[in-house]
Design a protein around this motif. Structure first.
Motif, mmCIF file in Angstrom:
data_model
loop_
_atom_site.group_PDB
_atom_site.id
_atom_site.type_symbol
_atom_site.label_atom_id
_atom_site.label_comp_id
_atom_site.label_asym_id
_atom_site.label_seq_id
_atom_site.Cartn_x
_atom_site.Cartn_y
_atom_site.Cartn_z
ATOM 1 N N PRO A 190 0.833 -1.212 0.000
ATOM 2 C CA PRO A 190 0.000 0.000 0.000
ATOM 3 C C PRO A 190 0.867 1.262 0.000
ATOM 4 C CG PRO A 190 -0.817 -1.605 1.583
ATOM 5 C CD PRO A 190 0.508 -2.123 1.095
ATOM 6 N N ASP A 191 0.356 2.305 -0.619
ATOM 7 C CA ASP A 191 1.089 3.567 -0.777
ATOM 8 C C ASP A 191 0.916 4.439 0.469
ATOM 9 O OD1 ASP A 191 2.157 5.999 -1.493
ATOM 10 O OD2 ASP A 191 1.157 6.101 -3.443
ATOM 11 N N PRO A 192 1.992 4.656 1.266
ATOM 12 C CA PRO A 192 1.857 5.443 2.495
ATOM 13 C C PRO A 192 1.592 6.921 2.240
ATOM 14 C CG PRO A 192 4.162 4.920 2.081
ATOM 15 C CD PRO A 192 3.367 4.159 1.071
ATOM 16 N N HIS A 193 1.799 7.365 1.007
ATOM 17 C CA HIS A 193 1.483 8.755 0.674
ATOM 18 C C HIS A 193 -0.024 8.979 0.723
ATOM 19 C CE1 HIS A 193 2.724 12.636 -0.730
ATOM 20 N NE2 HIS A 193 2.025 12.573 -1.855
ATOM 21 N N TRP A 194 -0.781 7.944 0.427
ATOM 22 C CA TRP A 194 -2.246 8.025 0.365
ATOM 23 C C TRP A 194 -2.937 7.403 1.570
ATOM 24 C CZ3 TRP A 194 -5.739 10.095 -3.116
ATOM 25 C CH2 TRP A 194 -5.198 10.652 -4.282
ATOM 26 N N LEU A 195 -2.315 6.407 2.166
ATOM 27 C CA LEU A 195 -2.967 5.603 3.196
ATOM 28 C C LEU A 195 -2.236 5.740 4.522
ATOM 29 C CD1 LEU A 195 -3.561 2.379 1.075
ATOM 30 C CD2 LEU A 195 -5.082 4.347 1.340
ATOM 31 N N ARG A 196 -2.968 6.112 5.584
ATOM 32 C CA ARG A 196 -2.363 6.377 6.879
ATOM 33 C C ARG A 196 -2.979 5.459 7.940
ATOM 34 N NH1 ARG A 196 -0.070 11.518 5.889
ATOM 35 N NH2 ARG A 196 0.385 11.448 3.652
ATOM 36 N N PRO A 197 -2.214 4.481 8.439
ATOM 37 C CA PRO A 197 -2.747 3.640 9.519
ATOM 38 C C PRO A 197 -3.060 4.481 10.755
ATOM 39 C CG PRO A 197 -0.765 2.676 8.551
ATOM 40 C CD PRO A 197 -0.873 4.071 8.013
ATOM 41 N N VAL A 198 -4.168 4.174 11.390
ATOM 42 C CA VAL A 198 -4.568 4.846 12.624
ATOM 43 C C VAL A 198 -4.422 3.820 13.743
ATOM 44 C CG1 VAL A 198 -6.422 6.033 13.847
ATOM 45 C CG2 VAL A 198 -6.185 6.317 11.371
ATOM 46 N N GLY A 199 -3.339 3.936 14.519
ATOM 47 C CA GLY A 199 -3.096 2.968 15.583
ATOM 48 C C GLY A 199 -2.362 1.744 15.076
ATOM 49 N N ALA A 208 -11.572 -4.638 17.025
ATOM 50 C CA ALA A 208 -12.287 -5.487 16.072
ATOM 51 C C ALA A 208 -11.752 -5.344 14.650
ATOM 52 C CB ALA A 208 -13.782 -5.175 16.099
ATOM 53 N N PHE A 209 -11.124 -4.210 14.335
ATOM 54 C CA PHE A 209 -10.628 -3.973 12.984
ATOM 55 C C PHE A 209 -9.510 -2.941 13.038
ATOM 56 C CE2 PHE A 209 -14.597 -1.644 13.748
ATOM 57 C CZ PHE A 209 -14.179 -0.330 13.646
ATOM 58 N N ASP A 210 -8.719 -2.895 11.972
ATOM 59 C CA ASP A 210 -7.637 -1.926 11.842
ATOM 60 C C ASP A 210 -8.114 -0.768 10.985
ATOM 61 O OD1 ASP A 210 -5.977 -3.695 13.219
ATOM 62 O OD2 ASP A 210 -5.297 -4.660 11.374
ATOM 63 N N VAL A 211 -7.885 0.440 11.449
ATOM 64 C CA VAL A 211 -8.333 1.630 10.728
ATOM 65 C C VAL A 211 -7.188 2.179 9.879
ATOM 66 C CG1 VAL A 211 -9.234 3.974 10.940
ATOM 67 C CG2 VAL A 211 -10.021 2.177 12.508
ATOM 68 N N VAL A 212 -7.454 2.385 8.606
ATOM 69 C CA VAL A 212 -6.525 3.052 7.692
ATOM 70 C C VAL A 212 -7.288 4.206 7.059
ATOM 71 C CG1 VAL A 212 -5.146 2.844 5.593
ATOM 72 C CG2 VAL A 212 -5.201 0.950 7.231
ATOM 73 N N ALA A 213 -6.774 5.419 7.224
ATOM 74 C CA ALA A 213 -7.449 6.608 6.700
ATOM 75 C C ALA A 213 -6.811 7.044 5.385
ATOM 76 C CB ALA A 213 -7.386 7.742 7.719
ATOM 77 N N VAL A 214 -7.643 7.472 4.463
ATOM 78 C CA VAL A 214 -7.169 7.991 3.182
ATOM 79 C C VAL A 214 -6.769 9.450 3.353
ATOM 80 C CG1 VAL A 214 -7.833 8.550 0.809
ATOM 81 C CG2 VAL A 214 -8.565 6.385 1.841
ATOM 82 N N GLN A 215 -5.615 9.807 2.791
ATOM 83 C CA GLN A 215 -5.128 11.188 2.824
ATOM 84 C C GLN A 215 -5.097 11.739 1.398
ATOM 85 O OE1 GLN A 215 -4.986 13.617 4.683
ATOM 86 N NE2 GLN A 215 -2.979 13.887 5.610
ATOM 87 N N PRO A 216 -6.166 12.412 0.957
ATOM 88 C CA PRO A 216 -6.155 12.972 -0.396
ATOM 89 C C PRO A 216 -5.194 14.158 -0.482
ATOM 90 C CG PRO A 216 -8.394 12.760 0.500
ATOM 91 C CD PRO A 216 -7.445 12.625 1.643
ATOM 92 N N LEU A 275 -4.078 1.219 -2.855
ATOM 93 C CA LEU A 275 -4.360 0.092 -1.969
ATOM 94 C C LEU A 275 -3.361 -1.047 -2.138
ATOM 95 C CD1 LEU A 275 -8.252 -0.165 -2.178
ATOM 96 C CD2 LEU A 275 -6.897 0.537 -0.199
ATOM 97 N N GLY A 276 -2.845 -1.227 -3.339
ATOM 98 C CA GLY A 276 -1.922 -2.335 -3.563
ATOM 99 C C GLY A 276 -2.563 -3.658 -3.173
ATOM 100 N N ASP A 277 -1.779 -4.508 -2.483
ATOM 101 C CA ASP A 277 -2.314 -5.820 -2.122
ATOM 102 C C ASP A 277 -3.319 -5.754 -0.974
ATOM 103 O OD1 ASP A 277 -0.660 -5.362 0.049
ATOM 104 O OD2 ASP A 277 0.805 -6.897 -0.485
ATOM 105 N N LEU A 278 -3.531 -4.557 -0.411
ATOM 106 C CA LEU A 278 -4.567 -4.406 0.609
ATOM 107 C C LEU A 278 -5.948 -4.710 0.033
ATOM 108 C CD1 LEU A 278 -4.691 -3.548 3.615
ATOM 109 C CD2 LEU A 278 -5.210 -1.237 2.837
ATOM 110 N N ALA A 279 -6.100 -4.475 -1.273
ATOM 111 C CA ALA A 279 -7.387 -4.739 -1.930
ATOM 112 C C ALA A 279 -7.722 -6.227 -1.959
ATOM 113 C CB ALA A 279 -7.368 -4.182 -3.350
ATOM 114 N N GLU A 280 -6.713 -7.090 -1.785
ATOM 115 C CA GLU A 280 -6.934 -8.534 -1.800
ATOM 116 C C GLU A 280 -7.165 -9.098 -0.409
ATOM 117 O OE1 GLU A 280 -7.150 -10.076 -4.704
ATOM 118 O OE2 GLU A 280 -6.704 -8.180 -5.741
ATOM 119 N N GLN A 281 -6.999 -8.289 0.612
ATOM 120 C CA GLN A 281 -7.157 -8.733 1.989
ATOM 121 C C GLN A 281 -8.562 -8.384 2.503
ATOM 122 O OE1 GLN A 281 -3.859 -7.185 4.328
ATOM 123 N NE2 GLN A 281 -2.457 -7.419 2.601
#
Length: 248
Positions: free
Chosen positions: A3-12, A41-49, A75-81
């Motif tokens: 996944p591209d960290p420029h666009w996707l920011r893990p929260v926690g 219950a889930f991992d939060v990833v926020a989009v950074q436009p 999303l890269g391989d995140l789309a397959e998970q």
């Protein structure tokens, strides 16, 4: 592809559960979902436009299809998970279109599409597109947001930081066109604030018309930004619906 960290920011940190990809409302960025990791219950990833927060120097994207393609690429391989989508206000439209784009690319269906604070795309007012002056943008913010913003809007630098991405996102919203196509197959959870005049509960319920999957509708106390006060209840809603959709 990672996944591209420029666009996707893990929260926690990582919980080992599915990923909830969160798309922000107009003018906002990944910081809108700060604190959403307070559950396991889930991992939060926020989009950074582009055009806000640490991407302020970049031009906001005003073409909805371009933005959705960029997010899908990021999303890269995140789309397959195991993946769920959540969007508030403008983010709800983008989350819906991203689900359709992932389907077009042959990716697995999201576990859940959760949409908040917006009418479904096929209920958009076709006459909504128009240019907005700075004064109209300020009035738009004040109509939707109960938080006092006078100090922010009075400072020229802060005012510019607020209005520039907001103007770009509203242009993106105005350019959005719903193209009829096959209905989604994913479960949809639609949420709204009881006092959100921009998103009446009956219009929110019309999201059911866009999926063949299960549909649920939840109304929380508050206005357009009910998420601030009802965050814990919303996270519980999401955890409950994801629990039924995901098995390790």
């Amino acid at each position: 592809m990672t996944p591209d960290p420029h666009w996707l920011r893990p929260v926690g940190g990582r919980s080992g559960g599915p990923v909830l990809l969160c798309l922000p409302h107009a003018g906002a960025g990944a910081f809108a979902y700060a604190g959403w990791d307070r559950q396991d219950a889930f991992d939060v990833v926020a989009v950074q436009p582009p055009g806000r927060e640490d991407r302020f120097a970049e031009q906001p994207i005003t073409d909805p299809e371009h933005l959705v393609r960029e997010i899908a690429d990021a999303l890269g391989d995140l789309a397959e998970q195991p993946l769920a989508l959540f969007g508030h206000s403008l983010g709800a439209l983008i989350a819906h279109d991203l689900a359709r784009e992932l389907d077009r690319r042959g990716a697995p269906d999201p576990l859940l599409l959760a949409v908040s604070g917006h009418v479904p795309p096929h209920r958009l007012d076709p006459d909504r597109a128009r240019d907005r002056s700075d004064a109209e943008l300020v009035e738009h913010v004040r109509e939707l947001d109960d938080d006092p913003l006078d100090d922010v809007l009075a400072d020229p630098e802060w005012r510019a930081m607020l209005l520039r991405p907001l103007r770009g996102d509203l242009a993106l919203h105005d350019a959005h066109t719903h193209r009829p196509g096959p209905r989604l197959r994913v479960p949809v959870l639609a949420l709204t604030g009881a006092d959100d005049d921009a998103t009446p509960a009956e219009d929110t319920a019309a999201w059911a018309e866009l999926t063949e999957g299960p549909f649920a509708h939840r109304v929380h106390p508050g206005g357009h930004f009910y998420l601030r006060a009802a965050r814990s209840a919303v996270l519980d809603d999401l955890a409950h619906h994801l629990e039924g959709a995901w098995r390790p």
